[in-house]
Design an enzyme around this catalytic site. Structure first.
Site, PDB file in Angstrom:
ATOM      1  N   LEU A  20       0.866  -1.179   0.000  1.00 43.41           N
ATOM      2  CA  LEU A  20       0.000   0.000   0.000  1.00 43.41           C
ATOM      3  C   LEU A  20       0.903   1.228   0.000  1.00 43.41           C
ATOM      4  O   LEU A  20       2.001   1.207   0.565  1.00 43.41           O
ATOM      5  CB  LEU A  20      -0.895   0.034   1.245  1.00 43.41           C
ATOM      6  CG  LEU A  20      -2.007  -1.014   1.352  1.00 43.41           C
ATOM      7  CD1 LEU A  20      -2.767  -0.830   2.665  1.00 43.41           C
ATOM      8  CD2 LEU A  20      -2.967  -0.949   0.174  1.00 43.41           C
ATOM      9  N   ASP A  21       0.431   2.303  -0.615  1.00 40.95           N
ATOM     10  CA  ASP A  21       1.170   3.562  -0.588  1.00 40.95           C
ATOM     11  C   ASP A  21       1.366   4.011   0.859  1.00 40.95           C
ATOM     12  O   ASP A  21       0.585   3.652   1.752  1.00 40.95           O
ATOM     13  CB  ASP A  21       0.399   4.651  -1.348  1.00 40.95           C
ATOM     14  CG  ASP A  21       0.216   4.324  -2.823  1.00 40.95           C
ATOM     15  OD1 ASP A  21       1.004   3.523  -3.348  1.00 40.95           O
ATOM     16  OD2 ASP A  21      -0.733   4.863  -3.423  1.00 40.95           O
ATOM     17  N   ARG A  22       2.360   4.840   1.070  1.00 39.85           N
ATOM     18  CA  ARG A  22       2.732   5.285   2.411  1.00 39.85           C
ATOM     19  C   ARG A  22       1.537   5.837   3.197  1.00 39.85           C
ATOM     20  O   ARG A  22       1.360   5.546   4.378  1.00 39.85           O
ATOM     21  CB  ARG A  22       3.822   6.361   2.291  1.00 39.85           C
ATOM     22  CG  ARG A  22       4.266   6.954   3.626  1.00 39.85           C
ATOM     23  CD  ARG A  22       5.366   7.990   3.416  1.00 39.85           C
ATOM     24  NE  ARG A  22       5.723   8.632   4.668  1.00 39.85           N
ATOM     25  CZ  ARG A  22       6.565   8.125   5.570  1.00 39.85           C
ATOM     26  NH1 ARG A  22       7.146   6.964   5.338  1.00 39.85           N
ATOM     27  NH2 ARG A  22       6.830   8.771   6.683  1.00 39.85           N
ATOM     28  N   ARG A  43      -5.823   6.018  -7.345  1.00 48.62           N
ATOM     29  CA  ARG A  43      -5.573   7.463  -7.329  1.00 48.62           C
ATOM     30  C   ARG A  43      -5.455   8.004  -8.762  1.00 48.62           C
ATOM     31  O   ARG A  43      -6.026   9.060  -9.096  1.00 48.62           O
ATOM     32  CB  ARG A  43      -4.304   7.757  -6.533  1.00 48.62           C
ATOM     33  CG  ARG A  43      -4.391   7.316  -5.088  1.00 48.62           C
ATOM     34  CD  ARG A  43      -3.037   7.246  -4.413  1.00 48.62           C
ATOM     35  NE  ARG A  43      -2.432   8.572  -4.280  1.00 48.62           N
ATOM     36  CZ  ARG A  43      -1.194   8.780  -3.857  1.00 48.62           C
ATOM     37  NH1 ARG A  43      -0.416   7.743  -3.558  1.00 48.62           N
ATOM     38  NH2 ARG A  43      -0.729  10.015  -3.749  1.00 48.62           N
TER      39      ARG A  43
END
Length: 306
Positions: free
Chosen positions: A140-142, A242
């Site tokens: 997962l993204d930060r 996104r």
């Protein structure tokens, strides 16, 4: 569910009737789809037994016999174990699912980096006296929160990687997008590639990798000009949700990288649910990730209802 248990360094499976159609060779190759190199290692190092003896890999399996796998072996840690109080949603001898908070990378980008979810997983396994090392199955993204799956040994890791590629691990997300999306549900099938003008951004590009996002609208907040979405992915491209909604003109709220509104301090995206069938026990595992530091609108939704 298939009967199984841990015995020291070995994992034992009581062979079920439905596996009698396999030989040991075809169980690894066709059912688990384990890599040839790894299977060769298990054969050469005698890490597989049936009823405590070296097996004939070409004979049909027999219901009730004991398949034993030498899975729980010492491995050198490739990351620095580092304590973080991260919620665990599911764990057994092979898998662990964390509920990742915002502001935490999934894995280190440099050998000595600390503070990532993989560092936390390494500390957790080490503290519990487990000999293996954690391997993240996806990322997962930060600043995206929610369920992240880790494998605890080489065999389960390879099997889960293949399951992910074949879309046998289902991940469901909640997202809050800017603007009112009129379509109740839909599919975004747009390839994603790097943005030549920005080091970290991605963009829809005809020369990019195939990317498919399915979505349905859960709620519309006209006063705030926001739409609450449930999303699932057929692919796992960097920043996929996104990028896709930004391309539609509805970037995620708080997503400054893709010009989302500034109502929140990060993108409003949460991996709310993860589903898979356990490769060894055939247990159906459904993990719901409670909300962490989410926009208040998310709390209108019960994650266990998704």
């Amino acid at each position: 569910m298939i009967q199984s248990n841990k015995k020291g360094d070995w994992f034992e499976i009581i062979l079920p009737a439905e596996w009698e159609k396999f030989t040991l060779e075809s169980l690894f190759k066709d059912f688990w789809q384990a890599p040839k190199k790894l299977v060769h290692t298990y054969r050469m190092e005698k890490k597989v037994r049936i009823n405590g003896k070296s097996p004939d890999w070409t004979l049909p399996l027999v219901k009730g016999e004991r398949l034993q796998l030498n899975l729980f072996v010492e491995e050198e840690m490739t990351v620095v174990p580092d304590y973080h109080n991260v919620e665990i949603i599911f764990e057994d001898d092979h898998l662990i699912v964390f509920n990742k908070p915002a502001g935490m990378d999934t894995h280190p980008n440099e050998p000595e980096q600390k503070g990532t979810l993989t560092n936390a997983a390494a500390f957790h396994m080490q503290a519990n006296g487990e000999p293996g090392r954690p391997r993240h199955v996806h990322r997962l993204d930060r600043d995206t929160t929610g369920a992240v799956l880790f494998a605890k040994n080489a065999l389960i890791s390879a099997i889960l990687d293949k399951m992910l590629d074949d879309r046998h691990i289902k991940r469901t997300y909640l997202a809050l997008a800017d603007g009112i999306i009129r379509q109740n549900k839909g599919t975004i099938d747009k390839p994603i590639g790097r943005d030549r003008h920005h080091p970290t951004r991605r963009r829809v590009s005809e020369t990019g990798q195939k990317a498919i996002t399915h979505f349905k609208v859960l709620d519309r907040f006209k006063q705030k000009d926001l739409t609450l979405l449930q999303c699932s992915l057929d692919t796992g491209r960097t920043h996929q949700i996104r990028v896709h909604f930004s391309h539609l003109g509805h970037p995620l709220a708080g997503d400054s990288l893709y010009e989302g509104s500034t109502e929140f301090n990060r993108q409003a995206l949460h991996a709310v649910k993860l589903e898979l069938v356990h490769p060894f026990t055939q247990e159906k595992i459904i993990c719901h990730a409670p909300f962490i530091d989410q926009p208040p609108i998310f709390f209108n939704i019960n994650p266990y209802d998704i």
